[in-house]
Design a protein around this motif. Structure first.
Motif, PDB file in Angstrom:
ATOM      1  N   ASN A 234      47.407 -27.443 -27.417  1.00  0.00           N
ATOM      2  CA  ASN A 234      45.956 -27.231 -27.371  1.00  0.00           C
ATOM      3  C   ASN A 234      45.368 -27.971 -26.174  1.00  0.00           C
ATOM      4  O   ASN A 234      46.068 -28.688 -25.449  1.00  0.00           O
TER       5      ASN A 234
ATOM      6  N   GLY B 169      37.936 -13.128 -34.228  1.00  0.00           N
ATOM      7  CA  GLY B 169      38.162 -14.566 -34.351  1.00  0.00           C
ATOM      8  C   GLY B 169      38.497 -15.186 -33.016  1.00  0.00           C
ATOM      9  O   GLY B 169      37.940 -16.206 -32.645  1.00  0.00           O
ATOM     10  N   ARG B 170      39.370 -14.481 -32.288  1.00  0.00           N
ATOM     11  CA  ARG B 170      39.752 -15.035 -30.986  1.00  0.00           C
ATOM     12  C   ARG B 170      38.574 -15.054 -30.040  1.00  0.00           C
ATOM     13  O   ARG B 170      38.350 -16.015 -29.323  1.00  0.00           O
ATOM     14  N   ASN B 171      37.811 -13.945 -30.095  1.00  0.00           N
ATOM     15  CA  ASN B 171      36.655 -13.873 -29.207  1.00  0.00           C
ATOM     16  C   ASN B 171      35.640 -14.959 -29.489  1.00  0.00           C
ATOM     17  O   ASN B 171      35.145 -15.604 -28.575  1.00  0.00           O
ATOM     18  N   SER B 172      35.363 -15.158 -30.784  1.00  0.00           N
ATOM     19  CA  SER B 172      34.321 -16.131 -31.100  1.00  0.00           C
ATOM     20  C   SER B 172      34.809 -17.540 -30.775  1.00  0.00           C
ATOM     21  O   SER B 172      34.033 -18.382 -30.336  1.00  0.00           O
ATOM     22  N   ARG B 173      36.123 -17.778 -30.938  1.00  0.00           N
ATOM     23  CA  ARG B 173      36.646 -19.096 -30.556  1.00  0.00           C
ATOM     24  C   ARG B 173      36.467 -19.325 -29.061  1.00  0.00           C
ATOM     25  O   ARG B 173      36.088 -20.392 -28.609  1.00  0.00           O
ATOM     26  N   ARG B 174      36.719 -18.251 -28.324  1.00  0.00           N
ATOM     27  CA  ARG B 174      36.589 -18.333 -26.878  1.00  0.00           C
ATOM     28  C   ARG B 174      35.136 -18.616 -26.488  1.00  0.00           C
ATOM     29  O   ARG B 174      34.859 -19.450 -25.629  1.00  0.00           O
TER      30      ARG B 174
ATOM     31  N   MET C 218      32.888 -20.033 -28.336  1.00  0.00           N
ATOM     32  CA  MET C 218      32.550 -21.407 -28.714  1.00  0.00           C
ATOM     33  C   MET C 218      33.087 -22.405 -27.676  1.00  0.00           C
ATOM     34  O   MET C 218      32.397 -23.334 -27.278  1.00  0.00           O
ATOM     35  N   GLY C 219      34.333 -22.142 -27.235  1.00  0.00           N
ATOM     36  CA  GLY C 219      34.922 -23.020 -26.230  1.00  0.00           C
ATOM     37  C   GLY C 219      34.103 -23.026 -24.952  1.00  0.00           C
ATOM     38  O   GLY C 219      33.803 -24.076 -24.395  1.00  0.00           O
TER      39      GLY C 219
ATOM     40  N   THR D 146      30.971 -22.216 -24.631  1.00  0.00           N
ATOM     41  CA  THR D 146      29.669 -22.861 -24.862  1.00  0.00           C
ATOM     42  C   THR D 146      29.799 -24.368 -24.726  1.00  0.00           C
ATOM     43  O   THR D 146      29.007 -25.022 -24.040  1.00  0.00           O
TER      44      THR D 146
END
Lengths: 307, 366, 279
Positions: free
Chosen positions: A215, C4-9, C11-12, C14
């Motif tokens: 990570n 899920g992957r998109n929203s994690r991206r 968030m990252g 942001t």
């Protein structure tokens, strides 16, 4: 037999001088090319060290240029002066800033080392303090630290503070306030160096770590930090030197305050250009030079081992 | 044009580190000589010493009739083509080629004439205004050669000039270099680790190993009569099969050697200077080994691996009791040979070589 | 999954930008404030926060006054002359010294390099007193040359050029030698053009430092007509010539902006040219 060996020796000597002939002609060129640098350094760097050493043992008058031997009077004076010891202590305390500024700069470099939009803007913005003259930046920061200044306002409006504080006037905190200013002023400089170091890392390495399931936190500590180690060493060296040599901050921010924000070199400056006691300034300068060289030797040892 | 003579040339970096251990060599005017050897053998260092880029520790270097040891690189009448081409990245092709003439103070018309002529020879006239960055590998190679040609040198030096090119381009450039030599008739010294380049380009090959000249001679002479084990193993692909053996004796002018398990082989060499029973090495080139037909006697062996290359078949065979695997080069029609087949091998006595205990070859008698 | 992957991206990203913006505020607020004060024709809100972060009755009054009430153009001219002098001096000295240290074998090269690097450790500020006396003897007090020459021979510049020259392939130098170039010609016609990015980085770095040099010029330059921006503007706020704060803020903004624009346009060069120093 004896004669023969002599002949052999001569032959060997001839051959070896023969072999270095080219090399020797390069040496002449090399020194010719180095001459401007070495002459300038000699006049403006090494000569002052020598002259300071001389001045440190003299009563010197700049008006008529006369100097008289004074039997270590300057050294005796500064060794008994609390202000000098305080200044020295402050300069050593200033080293605390080194790890903070280095970690901050590396993280910052990591944040702007990508092709996302706006990176040029951020890089330039982070560099504003570096390209602002310290005198001019100091003028503005005086308003940050005034008792009714920006810092008081910020902390009051956040509900963290209920009184007005003269941030640079409080002996206990003034030095740390100066460090924040130094941090603000210097972080962009190291960021650029780290940026250069980061760009030398092939992106495949990071991609491989992503595939291996590391990570962002792990990648930073296990990939980035080890791979920019040479840069970290260089920057740490530069920032240690800079920290021990801090002097302009007190000049522009506090004029030394009541003694609580004197740094070692500010003491020298103060003695020379405000007290006009050049001999005493030189003596203090000599003591500080000694400390710097000591620190340099320690760091070179450290560097040598790592490399 | 000039000859190049090396007399007792040595190169040491410190007292203990000697990389060239005394080289004597005569390179005739107009000759194409190739220095070949494994990496680190000193061949490039020697070339750089001839160029004037490395000091000569000991010995004499003559270019033409003049002693050149202390002459600056640019005054030796040589031109060099580097492995990395070493084109000046900030100059156009034209300026790259004109640089040396400009430095020498030649007038503009003369420079232009020479650059244009070199560009024509190499067919790069249309590239003259480009920067090296905008050229392909082969084009860069031509420019590097062009830069050498405009100087009209007495000796051309090439330092592995083709090793950065891909295989097909390398073949083309090899042919062109041969042509260039035929046209210019200038002395050329060429360093490579590629034995095919050495065999195809050279008038004479100089094989180096560990700072010492192993053998000098024409390509075929070297191939047929290698002076020692190193040269024998270095030239040829796949390399010569070398088998440990014991000298039995000399019989009717033939040397008789014994392989393990009592297998004896005869070779047409003069082994009279060695004593019977001494350790020797038997060498047979893969293309000289034959498979015995019905009725012939032969050494029984087993096929380990077969590679069909179309024009030829490479078989790797094992003789029971002999540790080394032998490579055998057979005509392309041996298509039905397969792994595990039992075969019988014949080593023709006229093409087998024998090397003594020190690795030196016995002279052939035929 | 894709969501899920998109929203994690997102968030990252942001978080990434939030960090950048927060830090940008930290580094930029003083300049922002100075600009805001300079643009306020009415100075009454200058010290009332946060109001002063936005101009009151915006106008260019103070910026215009900078040119009439302050010798701003003189300061600007002085800064420019001294910065250019320093860049030329540093680049010439560093290039000349970097080449033999990087590419020529000679007795003492290691020692000289270590000595040069050691000067980085010496507190150069201590040298101000003897240098002041030296300048007096050389009659360079209150001269541009006196204010700049002490910076010409800088360990960092020599180090940077040495590293840059070490990265030039040996074949290129050999080719030039065979072509008949002297060492001087190799240096100026091959090494310098090939190392252009590093030299540009050194030039930019030196220019910025020279532009902002404060202490030594403030000591050696005695007449107001010779002062650079960094000294002149500071003196005008704090010294005997103290004028309106609003005007000085306008002057500060105008001092920083040229360097900032310059850096924004050259930062690409700057970063790529530095990599020699950090490897």
């Amino acid at each position: 037999m004896r004669f023969r060996t002599d002949l052999c020796n001569i032959k060997i000597k001839l051959q070896s001088s023969y072999a270095v002939k080219n090399t020797r002609s390069y040496a002449a060129i090399a020194y010719l090319f180095l001459a401007p640098a070495l002459i300038l350094m000699g006049v403006f760097t090494f000569w002052p060290v020598g002259f300071n050493t001389y001045l440190a043992f003299q009563d010197y008058s700049i008006a008529d240029g006369t100097a008289t031997w004074n039997n270590f009077a300057h050294f005796k004076y500064i060794f008994h002066e609390e202000l000098f010891w305080n200044a020295l202590k402050n300069s050593l305390l200033y080293l605390l800033i080194v790890p903070v500024i280095q970690l901050g700069a590396l993280v910052l470099a990591k944040l702007v080392n990508n092709k996302l939009p706006g990176m040029t803007f951020f890089r330039a913005t982070f560099y504003i303090p570096v390209i602002t003259s310290i005198s001019i930046a100091g003028v503005v920061w005086i308003y940050v630290y005034k008792y009714d200044g920006m810092l008081t306002w910020l902390l009051t409006s956040l509900g963290l503070l209920h009184e007005q504080i003269d941030w640079l006037g409080e002996p206990k905190i003034a030095l740390y306030m100066m460090m924040i200013f130094t941090f603000w002023k210097g972080i962009g400089y190291y960021m650029v160096l780290y940026l250069a170091g980061l760009q030398a890392i092939p992106s495949e390495v990071e991609e491989a770590a992503v595939l291996d399931g590391a990570n962002a936190w792990q990648r930073f500590w296990k990939i980035t930090v080890p791979m920019v180690k040479p840069t970290i060493l260089l920057c740490t060296l530069l920032s240690t030197i800079a920290a021990i040599k801090v002097m302009q901050e007190p000049i522009v921010l506090t004029k030394g305050g009541k003694g609580d924000t004197y740094t070692a070199l500010f003491y020298v400056y103060d003695q020379a250009f405000r007290n006009f006691n050049f001999g005493r300034a030189a003596a203090a300068g000599l003591v500080i030079t000694f400390f710097c060289v000591l620190l340099a030797i320690i760091q070179f040892r450290f560097f040598g081992e790592k490399k | 044009m000039a000859s190049v003579t090396l007399k007792g040339i040595k190169k040491s970096y410190t007292k203990d580190v000697t990389v060239i251990k005394g080289v004597d060599l005569q390179i005739k005017d107009g000759e194409f000589v190739v220095f070949v050897g494994p990496s680190g053998c000193g061949k490039s260092t020697l070339l750089r010493m001839i160029a004037g880029l490395e000091d000569i520790t000991e010995g004499e270097l003559m270019i033409g009739d003049a002693l050149a040891n202390d002459v600056h690189a640019s005054k030796r009448g040589i031109a060099m083509v580097f492995q990395s081409y070493a084109l000046y990245p900030h100059m156009s092709v034209y300026d790259n080629m004109a640089f040396s003439l400009k430095l020498a103070g030649a007038d503009k018309a003369e420079i232009d004439k020479r650059v244009q002529r070199a560009a024509e020879i190499l067919q790069i006239t249309h590239l003259l205004e480009r920067k090296p960055k905008a050229l392909s590998g082969g084009q860069r190679q031509r420019v590097a050669i062009g830069r050498a040609i405009v100087r009209e040198p007495q000796v051309f030096l090439f330092d592995e000039p083709l090793s950065n090119l891909d295989a097909s381009l390398r073949l083309n450039m090899r042919v062109e270099l041969s042509k260039l030599h035929a046209d210019l008739k200038t002395t050329m010294i060429y360093v490579t680790h590629d034995q095919v380049e050495a065999m195809t380009l050279a008038d004479r090959i100089v094989v180096f190993n560990a700072g010492v000249v192993q053998q000098v001679g024409s390509p075929l002479e070297m191939y047929e009569n290698p002076a020692n084990l190193f040269v024998a193993g270095f030239l040829g692909s796949p390399k010569m099969n070398l088998l440990e053996a014991q000298l039995v004796g000399v019989e009717n002018g033939l040397a008789v050697v014994r392989l393990p398990k009592g297998i004896t082989v005869r070779a047409a060499v003069d082994a009279s200077r060695a004593t019977a029973g001494s350790k020797v090495t038997l060498g047979v080139r893969p293309e000289h080994i034959q498979l015995a037909t019905e009725g012939d006697v032969g050494i029984p062996a087993r096929v380990d691996l077969v590679e069909h290359l179309g024009d030829i078949v490479l078989a790797y065979v094992e003789i029971p009791g002999v540790n080394d695997i032998l490579a055998v080069k057979l005509p392309g029609h041996y298509t039905n040979l397969k792994r595990g087949d039992a075969v019988r091998l014949v080593f023709p006595e006229t093409s087998a070589l024998v090397f003594d205990e020190a690795g030196l070859a016995f002279k052939r008698t035929v | 999954m894709a969501m899920g992957r998109n929203s994690r991206r997102i968030m990252g990203l942001t978080g990434h930008y939030a960090g950048l913006i927060a830090f940008a505020i930290f580094t930029a607020f003083p300049l922002w404030w100075a600009a805001s004060v300079g643009l306020s024709t009415n100075p009454e809100n200058m010290y009332s926060f946060p109001r002063s972060f936005w101009p009151t009755e915006p106008g260019l009054l103070w910026f215009a006054k900078v040119f009439t009430d302050m010798p701003f153009l003189t300061y600007l001219k002085n800064s420019t002359i001294m910065a250019v002098m320093t860049v030329v001096g540093v680049v010439i000295v560093s290039v000349l010294a970097g080449y033999p240290l990087a590419r020529l074998k000679f007795v003492g090269s290691k020692t000289i390099f270590v000595i040069i690097i050691l000067t980085m450790m010496l507190p150069s500020e201590v040298a101000m007193i003897p240098n002041f006396i030296t300048m007096k003897h050389l009659h360079l007090i209150n001269e541009y040359l006196g204010a700049t020459v002490i910076n010409f021979s800088a360990a960092f510049g020599i180090f940077l050029m040495k590293q840059a020259f070490e990265m030039v392939p040996q074949d290129l130098i050999d080719a030039a030698r065979v072509d008949g170039a002297t060492e001087m010609q190799i240096l100026w016609r091959i090494m310098v053009p090939v190392s252009a990015p590093s030299i540009a980085a050194l030039g930019i770095f030196t220019l910025v430092n020279a532009w902002n040099d404060y202490l030594w010029p403030s000591i050696i330059l005695t007449s107001r007509e010779k002062l650079p921006l960094a000294v002149g503007v500071f003196n005008d706020l704090t010294g005997p010539f103290a004028t309106s704060d609003s005007m000085v803020m306008a002057a500060i903004v105008m001092t920083v902006i040229p360097v900032l624009v310059f850096f924004a346009f050259t930062q690409r060069y700057f970063v790529s040219g530095m990599d020699g120093a950090v490897k």
